[in-house]
Design a protein around this motif. Structure first.
Motif, PDB file in Angstrom:
ATOM      1  N   ARG A 105       0.874  -1.077   0.038  1.00 51.92           N
ATOM      2  CA  ARG A 105      -0.036  -0.097  -0.027  1.00 51.92           C
ATOM      3  C   ARG A 105       0.832   1.289   0.004  1.00 51.92           C
ATOM      4  O   ARG A 105       0.756   2.082   1.031  1.00 51.92           O
ATOM      5  CB  ARG A 105      -1.072  -0.086   1.252  1.00 51.92           C
ATOM      6  N   PHE A 106       1.707   1.367  -1.087  1.00 52.60           N
ATOM      7  CA  PHE A 106       2.742   2.337  -1.291  1.00 52.60           C
ATOM      8  C   PHE A 106       2.539   3.046  -2.429  1.00 52.60           C
ATOM      9  O   PHE A 106       2.348   2.624  -3.356  1.00 52.60           O
ATOM     10  CB  PHE A 106       4.079   1.719  -1.212  1.00 52.60           C
ATOM     11  N   TYR A 107       2.356   4.509  -2.315  1.00 51.77           N
ATOM     12  CA  TYR A 107       2.094   5.217  -3.382  1.00 51.77           C
ATOM     13  C   TYR A 107       3.282   6.400  -3.580  1.00 51.77           C
ATOM     14  O   TYR A 107       3.341   7.184  -2.672  1.00 51.77           O
ATOM     15  CB  TYR A 107       0.866   6.150  -3.015  1.00 51.77           C
ATOM     16  N   ILE A 108       3.808   6.391  -4.533  1.00 53.83           N
ATOM     17  CA  ILE A 108       4.696   7.471  -5.218  1.00 53.83           C
ATOM     18  C   ILE A 108       4.191   8.444  -6.121  1.00 53.83           C
ATOM     19  O   ILE A 108       3.741   7.990  -7.417  1.00 53.83           O
ATOM     20  CB  ILE A 108       6.169   7.056  -5.365  1.00 53.83           C
ATOM     21  N   THR A 109       3.957   9.476  -6.191  1.00 53.18           N
ATOM     22  CA  THR A 109       3.019  10.327  -6.983  1.00 53.18           C
ATOM     23  C   THR A 109       3.397  11.703  -7.295  1.00 53.18           C
ATOM     24  O   THR A 109       4.207  12.503  -6.044  1.00 53.18           O
ATOM     25  CB  THR A 109       1.704  10.262  -6.673  1.00 53.18           C
ATOM     26  N   HIS A 110       3.399  12.260  -8.500  1.00 56.47           N
ATOM     27  CA  HIS A 110       3.862  13.781  -8.496  1.00 56.47           C
ATOM     28  C   HIS A 110       5.296  14.089  -7.994  1.00 56.47           C
ATOM     29  O   HIS A 110       5.433  15.056  -7.505  1.00 56.47           O
ATOM     30  CB  HIS A 110       2.794  14.682  -7.980  1.00 56.47           C
ATOM     31  N   CYS A 111       6.272  13.195  -8.258  1.00 53.13           N
ATOM     32  CA  CYS A 111       7.767  13.337  -7.731  1.00 53.13           C
ATOM     33  C   CYS A 111       8.646  13.566  -8.768  1.00 53.13           C
ATOM     34  O   CYS A 111       8.394  13.132  -9.977  1.00 53.13           O
ATOM     35  CB  CYS A 111       8.150  12.135  -6.787  1.00 53.13           C
ATOM     36  N   SER A 112       9.586  14.282  -8.743  1.00 50.38           N
ATOM     37  CA  SER A 112      10.612  14.464 -10.129  1.00 50.38           C
ATOM     38  C   SER A 112      12.035  13.792  -9.429  1.00 50.38           C
ATOM     39  O   SER A 112      12.341  14.011  -8.261  1.00 50.38           O
ATOM     40  CB  SER A 112      11.032  16.040  -9.971  1.00 50.38           C
ATOM     41  N   PHE A 113      12.512  12.919 -10.162  1.00 50.76           N
ATOM     42  CA  PHE A 113      13.593  12.275 -10.064  1.00 50.76           C
ATOM     43  C   PHE A 113      14.827  12.794 -11.081  1.00 50.76           C
ATOM     44  O   PHE A 113      14.763  12.064 -12.267  1.00 50.76           O
ATOM     45  CB  PHE A 113      13.598  10.951 -10.052  1.00 50.76           C
ATOM     46  N   ASP A 114      15.444  13.733 -10.570  1.00 51.68           N
ATOM     47  CA  ASP A 114      16.501  14.353 -11.517  1.00 51.68           C
ATOM     48  C   ASP A 114      17.978  13.890 -11.138  1.00 51.68           C
ATOM     49  O   ASP A 114      18.492  14.036 -10.041  1.00 51.68           O
ATOM     50  CB  ASP A 114      16.425  15.636 -11.423  1.00 51.68           C
ATOM     51  N   ARG A 115      18.685  13.140 -11.947  1.00 51.40           N
ATOM     52  CA  ARG A 115      19.844  12.556 -11.979  1.00 51.40           C
ATOM     53  C   ARG A 115      20.207  11.669 -10.779  1.00 51.40           C
ATOM     54  O   ARG A 115      20.675  11.891  -9.817  1.00 51.40           O
ATOM     55  CB  ARG A 115      21.008  13.933 -11.827  1.00 51.40           C
ATOM     56  N   CYS A 116      19.319  10.484 -11.111  1.00 53.98           N
ATOM     57  CA  CYS A 116      19.362   9.455  -9.954  1.00 53.98           C
ATOM     58  C   CYS A 116      19.741   8.330 -10.857  1.00 53.98           C
ATOM     59  O   CYS A 116      19.835   7.807 -11.956  1.00 53.98           O
ATOM     60  CB  CYS A 116      18.114   9.125  -9.524  1.00 53.98           C
TER      61      CYS A 116
END
Length: 272
Positions: A105-116
């Protein structure tokens, strides 16, 4: 209920979860509503790396992660920015021991991953045919990885929708032993990657209504060069079944849209 928000930049690691013993004693390993309701929002994370090359060479250590999550259900990470973080979000199993869906029940939303290096990583600790993790949603994120967008193993229930993945060296989406998965309405660019989506021993998989952008590094595959390189590669080293690939848009003239390995059950494979 716990909410963590605010300004500034976090350079350290946030650990979420409890011990294996507590997780089982409290009944959190069963399908019940738990007391964990954690929402982390509007935070910025930065490890201080200054070049893409530094991030690409960074080892998998706790110090190179922003989140380490183990034995913890009901989490939302939203509207966060990860910059110069090799491993922003890592889901961990219990070393040497199997705990059913210890992160779910894990939600990752509207994030920015820059240079990972890998935006979302699910690390299994036991072999195939078990599920360390469950019910994870990755939605409406922008991902600029150097190696993988999401790399998931031993996961029961994954929804990947509305994201934009930019070029990485391996795969935008890598699935190994993932059950009940929907990949839909994403924009996936793979200018230099080996495959945009790579699937190993996974089932009940739907890939639909995605837009696959330029994939030029393997344009000679029709001549037998790098013949297993396609936008979508269903590998031949493990069995996958109940796979539906429908209504996707592939950039014409670059690469092979779908490559199917020898161990795919064709009776349960649909593509149109």
């Amino acid at each position: 209920n716990i909410t963590l928000t605010g300004g500034g930049t976090i350079k350290g690691v946030i650990r979420l979860g409890v011990s294996k013993q507590t997780y089982e004693d409290e009944g959190l390993n069963r399908y019940i509503n738990s007391q964990f309701n954690i929402h982390i929002t509007n935070l910025r994370f930065d490890k201080g790396y200054t070049t893409v090359e530094e991030v690409a060479e960074a080892e998998m250590t706790d110090a190179n992660c922003s989140f380490l999550i183990k034995n913890c259900p009901n989490i939302i990470i939203s509207n966060c920015t990860f910059h110069n973080v090799p491993y922003p979000i890592v889901m961990e199993g219990n070393a040497g021991e199997y705990v059913n869906q210890n992160v779910r029940r894990f939600y990752i939303t509207h994030c920015s991953f820059d240079r990972c290096r890998i935006a979302l990583l699910a690390k299994r600790t036991v072999e195939q045919n078990t599920f360390n993790f469950g019910d994870t949603t990755f939605a409406n994120n922008n991902v600029y990885p150097t190696e993988y967008g999401v790399k998931l193993s031993n996961l029961d229930g994954f929804v990947c929708v509305g994201n934009t993945f930019y070029s990485c060296s391996e795969n935008d989406i890598y699935l190994d032993n993932v059950y009940e998965c929907i990949i839909s309405h994403n924009e996936l660019f793979g200018t230099n990657c080996k495959n945009v989506i790579k699937v190993i021993r996974s089932s009940q998989l739907i890939i639909m209504s995605n837009m696959f952008g330029t994939f030029k590094s393997n344009y000679k595959a029709m001549d037998g060069v790098e013949a297993n390189m396609g936008f979508i590669y269903l590998t031949d080293n493990c069995f996958s079944y109940n796979v539906t690939i429908n209504n996707n848009t592939f950039n014409a003239g670059y690469g092979i849209p779908i490559v199917i390995g020898r161990s795919i059950d064709i009776r349960r494979f649909v593509a149109n």
